[in-house]
Design a protein around this motif. Sequence first.
Motif, PDB file in Angstrom:
ATOM      1  N   SER A  97      40.780  47.518  41.946  1.00  0.00           N
ATOM      2  CA  SER A  97      41.499  47.354  40.686  1.00  0.00           C
ATOM      3  C   SER A  97      42.091  45.945  40.633  1.00  0.00           C
ATOM      4  N   ILE A  98      42.537  45.567  39.439  1.00  0.00           N
ATOM      5  CA  ILE A  98      43.072  44.218  39.207  1.00  0.00           C
ATOM      6  C   ILE A  98      44.311  44.328  38.331  1.00  0.00           C
ATOM      7  N   ASP A  99      45.356  43.581  38.703  1.00  0.00           N
ATOM      8  CA  ASP A  99      46.572  43.490  37.889  1.00  0.00           C
ATOM      9  C   ASP A  99      46.794  42.030  37.496  1.00  0.00           C
ATOM     10  N   ILE A 100      47.288  41.835  36.283  1.00  0.00           N
ATOM     11  CA  ILE A 100      47.623  40.499  35.782  1.00  0.00           C
ATOM     12  C   ILE A 100      49.141  40.400  35.726  1.00  0.00           C
ATOM     13  N   GLY A 101      49.702  39.383  36.375  1.00  0.00           N
ATOM     14  CA  GLY A 101      51.144  39.175  36.366  1.00  0.00           C
ATOM     15  C   GLY A 101      51.605  38.506  35.078  1.00  0.00           C
ATOM     16  N   PRO A 102      52.891  38.220  34.987  1.00  0.00           N
ATOM     17  CA  PRO A 102      53.422  37.534  33.810  1.00  0.00           C
ATOM     18  C   PRO A 102      52.770  36.158  33.637  1.00  0.00           C
ATOM     19  N   VAL A 103      52.622  35.748  32.405  1.00  0.00           N
ATOM     20  CA  VAL A 103      52.009  34.450  32.094  1.00  0.00           C
ATOM     21  C   VAL A 103      53.097  33.417  31.863  1.00  0.00           C
ATOM     22  N   SER A 104      52.894  32.257  32.450  1.00  0.00           N
ATOM     23  CA  SER A 104      53.742  31.093  32.188  1.00  0.00           C
ATOM     24  C   SER A 104      52.893  30.076  31.448  1.00  0.00           C
ATOM     25  N   THR A 105      53.536  29.266  30.617  1.00  0.00           N
ATOM     26  CA  THR A 105      52.795  28.214  29.923  1.00  0.00           C
ATOM     27  C   THR A 105      53.376  26.866  30.289  1.00  0.00           C
ATOM     28  N   ALA A 106      52.484  25.924  30.496  1.00  0.00           N
ATOM     29  CA  ALA A 106      52.872  24.540  30.768  1.00  0.00           C
ATOM     30  C   ALA A 106      52.361  23.707  29.592  1.00  0.00           C
ATOM     31  N   GLN A 107      53.223  23.556  28.587  1.00  0.00           N
ATOM     32  CA  GLN A 107      52.820  22.872  27.359  1.00  0.00           C
ATOM     33  C   GLN A 107      52.288  21.472  27.639  1.00  0.00           C
ATOM     34  N   SER A 108      52.957  20.726  28.513  1.00  0.00           N
ATOM     35  CA  SER A 108      52.539  19.345  28.768  1.00  0.00           C
ATOM     36  C   SER A 108      51.188  19.285  29.466  1.00  0.00           C
ATOM     37  N   GLN A 123      42.413  53.061  49.223  1.00  0.00           N
ATOM     38  CA  GLN A 123      43.416  53.442  48.232  1.00  0.00           C
ATOM     39  C   GLN A 123      43.930  52.248  47.427  1.00  0.00           C
ATOM     40  N   GLY A 124      43.319  51.076  47.603  1.00  0.00           N
ATOM     41  CA  GLY A 124      43.784  49.880  46.919  1.00  0.00           C
ATOM     42  C   GLY A 124      45.044  49.312  47.529  1.00  0.00           C
ATOM     43  N   GLN A 125      45.331  49.706  48.772  1.00  0.00           N
ATOM     44  CA  GLN A 125      46.574  49.309  49.423  1.00  0.00           C
ATOM     45  C   GLN A 125      46.567  47.852  49.884  1.00  0.00           C
ATOM     46  N   ASP A 126      45.410  47.273  50.137  1.00  0.00           N
ATOM     47  CA  ASP A 126      45.324  45.866  50.541  1.00  0.00           C
ATOM     48  C   ASP A 126      45.212  45.016  49.281  1.00  0.00           C
ATOM     49  N   THR A 127      45.947  43.915  49.247  1.00  0.00           N
ATOM     50  CA  THR A 127      45.922  43.077  48.052  1.00  0.00           C
ATOM     51  C   THR A 127      45.649  41.623  48.408  1.00  0.00           C
ATOM     52  N   ALA A 128      45.151  40.905  47.433  1.00  0.00           N
ATOM     53  CA  ALA A 128      44.982  39.458  47.509  1.00  0.00           C
ATOM     54  C   ALA A 128      45.400  38.908  46.155  1.00  0.00           C
ATOM     55  N   ILE A 142      39.499  30.769  23.279  1.00  0.00           N
ATOM     56  CA  ILE A 142      40.259  30.970  24.503  1.00  0.00           C
ATOM     57  C   ILE A 142      39.281  31.198  25.660  1.00  0.00           C
ATOM     58  N   GLN A 143      39.510  30.491  26.766  1.00  0.00           N
ATOM     59  CA  GLN A 143      38.626  30.577  27.926  1.00  0.00           C
ATOM     60  C   GLN A 143      39.417  30.400  29.203  1.00  0.00           C
ATOM     61  N   LEU A 144      38.870  30.984  30.275  1.00  0.00           N
ATOM     62  CA  LEU A 144      39.405  30.732  31.603  1.00  0.00           C
ATOM     63  C   LEU A 144      38.986  29.324  31.984  1.00  0.00           C
ATOM     64  N   GLN A 145      39.972  28.472  32.305  1.00  0.00           N
ATOM     65  CA  GLN A 145      39.684  27.079  32.632  1.00  0.00           C
ATOM     66  C   GLN A 145      39.432  26.853  34.114  1.00  0.00           C
ATOM     67  N   ASP A 146      40.171  27.586  34.956  1.00  0.00           N
ATOM     68  CA  ASP A 146      40.039  27.376  36.394  1.00  0.00           C
ATOM     69  C   ASP A 146      40.715  28.520  37.134  1.00  0.00           C
ATOM     70  N   THR A 147      40.431  28.609  38.424  1.00  0.00           N
ATOM     71  CA  THR A 147      41.129  29.528  39.307  1.00  0.00           C
ATOM     72  C   THR A 147      41.552  28.748  40.540  1.00  0.00           C
ATOM     73  N   ASP A 148      42.668  29.139  41.114  1.00  0.00           N
ATOM     74  CA  ASP A 148      43.148  28.557  42.363  1.00  0.00           C
ATOM     75  C   ASP A 148      43.192  29.692  43.365  1.00  0.00           C
ATOM     76  N   CYS A 149      42.268  29.652  44.324  1.00  0.00           N
ATOM     77  CA  CYS A 149      42.130  30.761  45.253  1.00  0.00           C
ATOM     78  C   CYS A 149      43.116  30.715  46.417  1.00  0.00           C
ATOM     79  N   GLU A 150      43.951  29.701  46.477  1.00  0.00           N
ATOM     80  CA  GLU A 150      44.992  29.688  47.497  1.00  0.00           C
ATOM     81  C   GLU A 150      45.948  30.828  47.183  1.00  0.00           C
ATOM     82  N   ALA A 151      46.287  31.587  48.201  1.00  0.00           N
ATOM     83  CA  ALA A 151      47.166  32.745  48.006  1.00  0.00           C
ATOM     84  C   ALA A 151      48.481  32.329  47.369  1.00  0.00           C
ATOM     85  N   THR A 152      48.919  33.121  46.391  1.00  0.00           N
ATOM     86  CA  THR A 152      50.203  32.873  45.742  1.00  0.00           C
ATOM     87  C   THR A 152      51.226  33.858  46.275  1.00  0.00           C
ATOM     88  N   GLU A 153      52.464  33.566  46.091  1.00  0.00           N
ATOM     89  CA  GLU A 153      53.529  34.444  46.585  1.00  0.00           C
ATOM     90  C   GLU A 153      54.135  35.217  45.447  1.00  0.00           C
TER      91      GLU A 153
END
Length: 153
Positions: A97-108, A123-128, A142-153
């Motif tokens: 499964s996949i969850d999307i967190g809150p969106v932030s915008t960087a206008q500049s 059970q979906g207990q492991d996450t990345a 609207i399009q996905l521009q990029d992904t950053d695969c470095e783990a986020t906190e």
Amino acid sequence: MFRTVTRPTRRVALALGCAAVLGLGLASTAPASAAPAADPNDRYTAEEIHTFLGDFYGDHGPGDFARKYGISEHLKEKVAQSEGVDVLLCAQNEPRSIDIGPVSTAQSAGVGYATVTTHWGEQGQDTATFTAYVGLDATRPIQLQDTDCEATE
């Protein structure tokens, strides 16, 4: 297919854009109200980006349509150069499964971004996690521009 935005005028614009890409002659059926978005800055909102990302990723990752039409040319090149890793999911397999967190915008910077959490294991207990970036320019589809695969906190 994935929804791209919540504004009716943008839906019409997207439908017309898809029709043009597919070579369909539907432009003459657009209502006069299909003018540019009402947003005075012509920027996608955090809510619109969240909706797009939710539709783009779905429950288990982007489908063929999203992979073809929902990503930028830059990201298409990045995908083509990445062997063995799905850079859209920052993974090698399909998550449970996949969850999307809150969106932030960087206008500049002209982007909106959110942490995407993929769930793995029986059970979906492991996450990345990784960060997905979407362009804010509402004069373009609207399009996905990029992904950053470095783990986020």
